[in-house]
Design an enzyme around this catalytic site. Structure first.
Site, short mmCIF file in Angstrom:
data_model
loop_
_atom_site.label_atom_id
_atom_site.label_comp_id
_atom_site.label_asym_id
_atom_site.label_seq_id
_atom_site.Cartn_x
_atom_site.Cartn_y
_atom_site.Cartn_z
N ARG A 169 26.64 18.62 44.90
CA ARG A 169 27.80 18.25 44.08
C ARG A 169 29.11 18.43 44.85
O ARG A 169 30.06 17.66 44.66
CB ARG A 169 27.79 19.10 42.81
CG ARG A 169 28.84 18.70 41.81
CD ARG A 169 28.64 19.45 40.49
NE ARG A 169 29.58 19.02 39.49
CZ ARG A 169 30.39 19.85 38.81
NH1 ARG A 169 30.34 21.15 39.04
NH2 ARG A 169 31.21 19.38 37.90
N HIS A 199 32.18 15.72 45.02
CA HIS A 199 33.56 16.00 44.60
C HIS A 199 34.53 15.97 45.78
O HIS A 199 35.73 15.78 45.58
CB HIS A 199 33.64 17.33 43.85
CG HIS A 199 33.13 17.24 42.44
ND1 HIS A 199 33.52 18.10 41.44
CD2 HIS A 199 32.26 16.38 41.86
CE1 HIS A 199 32.91 17.77 40.30
NE2 HIS A 199 32.13 16.74 40.53
N GLY A 229 38.70 10.83 50.19
CA GLY A 229 37.55 10.58 51.07
C GLY A 229 36.84 11.86 51.45
O GLY A 229 37.21 12.97 51.03
N SER A 239 38.59 18.21 51.82
CA SER A 239 39.80 18.62 51.09
C SER A 239 39.45 19.61 49.97
O SER A 239 40.25 20.47 49.63
CB SER A 239 40.52 17.39 50.51
OG SER A 239 39.66 16.62 49.69
N ASN A 298 36.68 21.03 38.75
CA ASN A 298 36.11 21.99 39.71
C ASN A 298 36.22 23.44 39.28
O ASN A 298 35.32 24.25 39.57
CB ASN A 298 36.80 21.83 41.07
CG ASN A 298 36.51 20.48 41.71
OD1 ASN A 298 35.44 19.90 41.48
ND2 ASN A 298 37.45 19.97 42.48
N PRO A 324 34.85 11.55 37.71
CA PRO A 324 34.52 11.20 36.33
C PRO A 324 34.27 12.43 35.46
O PRO A 324 33.78 13.45 35.95
CB PRO A 324 33.23 10.36 36.45
CG PRO A 324 32.94 10.22 37.88
CD PRO A 324 33.88 11.06 38.68
N HIS A 358 21.41 14.44 39.03
CA HIS A 358 21.25 15.34 37.88
C HIS A 358 19.78 15.63 37.60
O HIS A 358 19.44 16.10 36.53
CB HIS A 358 21.97 14.77 36.65
CG HIS A 358 23.47 14.79 36.77
ND1 HIS A 358 24.31 14.17 35.88
CD2 HIS A 358 24.28 15.38 37.70
CE1 HIS A 358 25.58 14.37 36.25
NE2 HIS A 358 25.59 15.09 37.36
N THR A 359 18.93 15.36 38.55
CA THR A 359 17.53 15.79 38.49
C THR A 359 17.40 17.27 38.83
O THR A 359 16.33 17.84 38.66
CB THR A 359 16.67 14.96 39.47
OG1 THR A 359 15.30 15.30 39.31
CG2 THR A 359 17.05 15.21 40.94
N ASP A 413 17.93 18.73 34.13
CA ASP A 413 16.63 18.08 33.95
C ASP A 413 15.68 19.09 33.31
O ASP A 413 15.21 20.01 33.99
CB ASP A 413 16.11 17.62 35.31
CG ASP A 413 14.68 17.07 35.25
OD1 ASP A 413 14.07 17.09 34.15
OD2 ASP A 413 14.19 16.61 36.29
N THR A 416 11.79 19.19 35.25
CA THR A 416 11.63 19.80 36.58
C THR A 416 13.02 20.20 37.08
O THR A 416 13.63 19.49 37.89
CB THR A 416 10.97 18.82 37.58
OG1 THR A 416 11.69 17.57 37.55
CG2 THR A 416 9.52 18.55 37.24
C1 HEM Z 1 28.51 9.77 37.08
C2 HEM Z 1 29.43 10.64 36.85
C3 HEM Z 1 29.20 12.11 36.85
C4 HEM Z 1 29.62 12.99 35.91
C5 HEM Z 1 30.44 12.68 34.67
C6 HEM Z 1 29.13 14.29 36.28
C7 HEM Z 1 29.39 15.46 35.58
C8 HEM Z 1 28.80 16.68 35.83
C9 HEM Z 1 28.99 17.86 35.03
C10 HEM Z 1 29.89 17.98 33.82
C11 HEM Z 1 28.21 18.83 35.56
C12 HEM Z 1 28.06 20.27 35.07
C13 HEM Z 1 29.16 21.15 35.65
C14 HEM Z 1 29.19 22.52 35.04
O1 HEM Z 1 28.50 22.79 34.06
O2 HEM Z 1 29.94 23.39 35.55
C15 HEM Z 1 27.53 18.28 36.70
C16 HEM Z 1 26.65 18.95 37.51
C17 HEM Z 1 26.08 18.42 38.64
N1 HEM Z 1 26.37 17.18 39.19
FE1 HEM Z 1 27.34 15.68 38.30
N2 HEM Z 1 28.43 14.19 37.44
C18 HEM Z 1 28.44 12.89 37.84
C19 HEM Z 1 27.89 12.39 39.00
C20 HEM Z 1 27.28 13.14 39.96
C21 HEM Z 1 26.97 12.69 41.29
C22 HEM Z 1 27.33 11.31 41.84
C23 HEM Z 1 26.35 13.73 41.93
C24 HEM Z 1 25.84 13.82 43.34
C25 HEM Z 1 25.51 12.82 44.08
C26 HEM Z 1 26.27 14.81 40.98
C27 HEM Z 1 25.66 16.01 41.21
C28 HEM Z 1 25.62 17.07 40.32
C29 HEM Z 1 24.78 18.23 40.49
C30 HEM Z 1 23.76 18.43 41.58
C31 HEM Z 1 25.09 19.10 39.44
C32 HEM Z 1 24.54 20.52 39.22
C33 HEM Z 1 25.42 21.47 40.00
C34 HEM Z 1 25.04 22.94 39.91
O3 HEM Z 1 24.05 23.30 39.31
O4 HEM Z 1 25.82 23.75 40.48
N3 HEM Z 1 26.87 14.44 39.83
N4 HEM Z 1 27.92 16.96 36.85
CA LIG Z 2 38.05 14.94 50.01
CA LIG Z 3 13.92 17.16 38.55
#
Ligand code: HEM
Ligand SMILES: [Ca+2]
Ligand SMILES: [Ca+2]
Length: 306
Positions: free
Chosen positions: A38, A42, A48, A52, A71, A140, A170-171, A222, A225
């Site tokens: 993540r 971000h 880019g 940063s 963040n 987003p 988000h898997t 998820d 898993t």
């Molecule tokens: C499509 C728009 C997206 C939205 C609205 C979004 C939003 C979020 C939110 C709200 C969380 C939980 C944060 C928290 O509870 O503190 C999260 C977690 C996460 N996001 Fe996204 N996300 C998006 C796309 C992505 C993308 C593109 C990636 C990576 C390529 C990603 C990877 C992750 C991962 C791996 C987590 C878990 C992080 C952890 O456990 O520390 N997300 N996301």
């Molecule tokens: Ca940057």
């Molecule tokens: Ca999974």
């Protein structure tokens, strides 16, 4: 412009150094691979892929990205990035950028969790500024419409296939109740839960995130898993088990071009893995600094000479 052999003569072991550090971190924190992936996302969406996001507030950095709404109290993994940077400074001082560390750590995190591996393109340099306002506007939010999320991806050159494939991250990892609890009791003022939430899953989530409870309680993104990088994120969407509103919207928005992509990834894990790799490369190519632009930071948290 970027190249997979960028460090071949200056730091030939860079990939294995990063991989070992991520592997080590995973032994005490099963979530850290998700958190590191993540961080790269971000970073790349704001100014880019220039590290940063890693700059601490202070001195010339008056408004850090760390303190931006998407963040603060949410993004994590900075200590592991610092560990990786120290190992690299011992082996190849002054050579590997923090921005490249984030790209490499994301790949190691995915592959060590059961996902695909790929050759990471390298040669990014580290930026000299942070952009807190940019982080607030470009990353987003989980409460947005599919149209809005799509336009935020499009603003950085990523298309609908990239959106669906990258959402597959988000898997693995966790999300706090506050980021989806609007779906559980009174969705959009209807007095009822989000109708696109599976009723059994809804009951579990209501129990873990009661109305009077703490918004920071963690849930698996998820439920099937939680720590494995697989295509279950997409099979979950087919049975209304997407956790965030923006997850379920990819499948439940009538007439959307995202639906057939979700179906394809749910039915074919290799198709998901191939698309994910391509989309990670696309995301990693968002306006990198190269050549003599920016710098190679010695400490990922600070600008050189500060
Ligand atoms: C499509 C728009 C997206 C939205 C609205 C979004 C939003 C979020 C939110 C709200 C969380 C939980 C944060 C928290 O509870 O503190 C999260 C977690 C996460 N996001 Fe996204 N996300 C998006 C796309 C992505 C993308 C593109 C990636 C990576 C390529 C990603 C990877 C992750 C991962 C791996 C987590 C878990 C992080 C952890 O456990 O520390 N997300 N996301
Ligand atoms: Ca940057
Ligand atoms: Ca999974």
């Amino acid at each position: 412009q970027l190249s997979s052999t960028f460090y071949s003569s200056t730091c030939s072991n860079v990939s294995s150094i990063v991989r070992s550090a991520v592997q080590q971190a995973l032994q005490s924190d099963s979530r850290i691979g998700a958190s590191l992936s993540r961080l790269h996302f971000h970073d790349c969406f704001v100014n880019g892929c220039d590290a940063s996001i890693l700059l601490d507030q202070g001195g010339n950095i008056t408004q850090s990205e760390k303190n931006a709404a998407p963040n603060v109290n949410s993004i994590r993994g900075f200590d592991v990035v610092d560990n990786i940077k120290s190992s690299l400074e011992s082996s190849c001082p002054g050579v590997v950028s923090c921005a490249d560390i984030l790209a490499l750590a994301a790949e190691s995190s995915v592959s060590l969790s059961g996902g695909p591996s790929w050759n990471v393109l390298l040669g990014r340099r580290d930026g000299l500024t942070a952009n807190q306002a940019g982080a607030n506007s470009s990353i987003p939010s989980p409460f947005e419409s599919l149209a809005n999320v799509t336009s935020k991806f499009s603003a950085v050159g990523l298309d609908t296939t990239d959106l669906v494939a990258l959402s597959g991250a988000h898997t693995f990892g966790r999300a706090q109740c506050q980021f989806f609890s609007q779906r559980l009791f009174n969705f959009s003022g209807t007095g009822s839960p989000d109708p696109t939430l599976n009723s059994t899953y809804l009951a579990t989530l209501q129990q873990n995130c009661p109305q009077s409870g703490s918004g920071s309680t963690l849930n698996n993104l998820d439920p099937s898993t939680p720590d494995t990088f697989d295509n279950n994120y997409f099979t979950n969407l087919l049975i209304n088990q997407g956790l965030l509103q923006t997850d379920q919207e990819l499948f439940s928005s009538n007439g959307s071009s995202t639906i057939s992509i979700v179906n394809n990834f749910a039915n074919n894990q290799s198709a998901f893995f191939e698309a994910f790799v391509q989309s990670m490369i696309n995301m990693g190519n968002i306006s990198p600094l190269t050549g003599s632009q920016g710098e190679i930071r010695t400490d990922c948290k600070k600008l050189n000479g500060s």
